[in-house]
Design a protein around this motif. Sequence first.
Motif, PDB file in Angstrom:
ATOM      1  N   ILE A   4       1.019  -1.286   0.100  1.00  0.00           N
ATOM      2  CA  ILE A   4      -0.004  -0.103   0.102  1.00  0.00           C
ATOM      3  C   ILE A   4       0.739   1.122   0.132  1.00  0.00           C
ATOM      4  O   ILE A   4       1.554   1.388   0.820  1.00  0.00           O
ATOM      5  N   ILE A   5       0.657   2.151  -0.841  1.00  0.00           N
ATOM      6  CA  ILE A   5       1.324   3.289  -1.102  1.00  0.00           C
ATOM      7  C   ILE A   5       0.446   4.474  -1.129  1.00  0.00           C
ATOM      8  O   ILE A   5      -0.471   4.467  -2.344  1.00  0.00           O
ATOM      9  N   CYS A   6       0.436   5.244  -0.392  1.00  0.00           N
ATOM     10  CA  CYS A   6      -0.489   6.695  -0.397  1.00  0.00           C
ATOM     11  C   CYS A   6      -1.672   6.290  -0.402  1.00  0.00           C
ATOM     12  O   CYS A   6      -2.715   6.550  -1.237  1.00  0.00           O
ATOM     13  N   LYS A   7      -2.265   5.034   0.369  1.00  0.00           N
ATOM     14  CA  LYS A   7      -3.600   4.448   0.533  1.00  0.00           C
ATOM     15  C   LYS A   7      -3.898   3.754  -0.567  1.00  0.00           C
ATOM     16  O   LYS A   7      -5.060   3.348  -0.842  1.00  0.00           O
ATOM     17  N   VAL A   8      -3.257   3.387  -1.654  1.00  0.00           N
ATOM     18  CA  VAL A   8      -3.549   2.704  -2.750  1.00  0.00           C
ATOM     19  C   VAL A   8      -2.622   1.407  -2.718  1.00  0.00           C
ATOM     20  O   VAL A   8      -1.664   1.306  -2.520  1.00  0.00           O
ATOM     21  N   GLU A   9      -3.753   0.162  -2.830  1.00  0.00           N
ATOM     22  CA  GLU A   9      -2.991  -1.208  -2.781  1.00  0.00           C
ATOM     23  C   GLU A   9      -2.524  -1.582  -4.449  1.00  0.00           C
ATOM     24  O   GLU A   9      -3.171  -1.538  -5.135  1.00  0.00           O
ATOM     25  N   TYR A  10      -1.161  -1.906  -4.235  1.00  0.00           N
ATOM     26  CA  TYR A  10      -0.932  -2.411  -5.467  1.00  0.00           C
ATOM     27  C   TYR A  10      -0.412  -3.895  -5.301  1.00  0.00           C
ATOM     28  O   TYR A  10       0.161  -4.320  -4.251  1.00  0.00           O
ATOM     29  N   ARG A  63       5.461   2.866  -7.362  1.00  0.00           N
ATOM     30  CA  ARG A  63       4.317   3.206  -8.144  1.00  0.00           C
ATOM     31  C   ARG A  63       4.998   4.430  -9.139  1.00  0.00           C
ATOM     32  O   ARG A  63       6.118   5.059  -9.202  1.00  0.00           O
ATOM     33  N   MET A  64       4.277   4.354 -10.556  1.00  0.00           N
ATOM     34  CA  MET A  64       4.721   4.837 -11.621  1.00  0.00           C
ATOM     35  C   MET A  64       3.793   5.891 -12.266  1.00  0.00           C
ATOM     36  O   MET A  64       2.513   5.334 -12.181  1.00  0.00           O
ATOM     37  N   SER A  65       4.078   7.000 -12.767  1.00  0.00           N
ATOM     38  CA  SER A  65       2.847   7.824 -13.654  1.00  0.00           C
ATOM     39  C   SER A  65       2.986   6.893 -15.163  1.00  0.00           C
ATOM     40  O   SER A  65       3.775   6.222 -15.470  1.00  0.00           O
ATOM     41  N   ALA A  66       2.139   7.425 -15.633  1.00  0.00           N
ATOM     42  CA  ALA A  66       1.562   6.657 -17.134  1.00  0.00           C
ATOM     43  C   ALA A  66       3.022   7.086 -17.945  1.00  0.00           C
ATOM     44  O   ALA A  66       3.350   6.406 -18.677  1.00  0.00           O
ATOM     45  N   ALA A  67       3.305   8.357 -17.734  1.00  0.00           N
ATOM     46  CA  ALA A  67       4.312   8.738 -18.635  1.00  0.00           C
ATOM     47  C   ALA A  67       5.667   8.277 -18.359  1.00  0.00           C
ATOM     48  O   ALA A  67       6.396   7.816 -19.328  1.00  0.00           O
TER      49      ALA A  67
END
Length: 76
Positions: A4-10, A63-67
Amino acid sequence: MKKIICKVEYDTEAAELVSKRTSGQFGDPAGYEESLYKTAEGKYFLYTFGGAESKYAKEGIKRMSAATAENWMAQA
């Protein structure tokens, strides 16, 4: 792997594998894998794992941005 990174589960088991890179051969202490995943919500993350002497000696998720994900794929 789940993180979990910044309240988002990966989660590597729930996300779609987009691309994978390996460096070295299985059992190589300096070898590693980088796997790019995309979640159902469209978020990208990089799963990393490697040998004890690699730059990814510990299993991890970033985590990664789309770009950034597109740039990562273009470098293959």
